[in-house]
Design an enzyme around this catalytic site. Sequence first.
Site, short mmCIF file in Angstrom:
data_model
loop_
_atom_site.label_atom_id
_atom_site.label_comp_id
_atom_site.label_asym_id
_atom_site.label_seq_id
_atom_site.Cartn_x
_atom_site.Cartn_y
_atom_site.Cartn_z
N SER A 161 6.11 -4.18 -11.95
CA SER A 161 6.95 -3.63 -10.89
C SER A 161 8.30 -3.21 -11.44
O SER A 161 8.73 -3.67 -12.50
CB SER A 161 7.15 -4.69 -9.80
OG SER A 161 8.19 -4.34 -8.92
N TYR A 174 9.48 -12.15 -5.64
CA TYR A 174 8.62 -11.09 -6.16
C TYR A 174 9.12 -10.61 -7.53
O TYR A 174 8.33 -10.44 -8.46
CB TYR A 174 8.62 -9.93 -5.17
CG TYR A 174 7.73 -8.77 -5.53
CD1 TYR A 174 6.35 -8.85 -5.39
CD2 TYR A 174 8.27 -7.57 -6.00
CE1 TYR A 174 5.53 -7.78 -5.70
CE2 TYR A 174 7.47 -6.49 -6.31
CZ TYR A 174 6.10 -6.60 -6.16
OH TYR A 174 5.30 -5.54 -6.49
#
Length: 278
Positions: A161, A174
């Site tokens: 990510s 996250y």
Amino acid sequence: MKKTNGVEGKVMVITGAAGVLCSSMTEDMLRHGAKVAVLDLRGDVAKKFCDKLIKKGLKNCIPVEANVLDRDSLEAAKKIILKKFKRIDVLINGAGGNHPKGTTPAEQMTKDVKLEDTFFGLTPEGFEFVNKLNLIGTILPCQVFCKEMLKKGGAVLNFCSMAAYQPLTKVAAYGAAKAGIMNFTSFLATHLAPMGIRVNALAPGFFITDQNRFLMMEKDGKTPTARGRKVLAKTPMRKFGEPSDLHGAARFLLSDEASFVTGVTLPVDGGFVCYSGV
């Protein structure tokens, strides 16, 4: 020109295969001649997705119910896959995502912000859920399915990510999990290189998924939130990614054309990482 030896004939295991991004990738791999085991926590969802693919003429897929956080579940899935396809050439670790419990409502803490809306309002359970889903949910499938690649080699594709490159506000859990996946990708690539197993990762930019929709889009599903507008302003291409934008990069990293590429995390982000904002 040299003919590209892509993914045709390769047997792939794709976790989270019925999700927004991986469902599109799964269909693309099948269209390019791969054989795919569609893994999902919900067996009925995996079956429904495979039925849809088969109606499109993409018959080389099987639905397999599997929990990426349960080794016994993954071992049972492996038996089903080997019975059908006899081998495993590729693992795509697509299962993962964010969760509101690991997300702070406030981007920054000020004196006017409620304490529960800041980092101090996050619970260990929220961090644990998001980190397990992403990091452990990548490590365990590698331990189970890569054993089959020890015989003849293979390739692994993890999902990273933008949050692994630079911390993003709100998504503390996250970001920590995805940074862990980037580091783990480099570790495993080094560790398994002598066995002919390549390990790489994709780092998607901002795509609208079920997990981040509440952060990026208003309830009408069309209007970007204030956060969504910030993302677009820092993306030189000024748009969110489409699932198909990942297809070519994924096929390249999994193909024999990338036979000397391992330990790489490839951004597919419209320029987000390279742009400072000014």
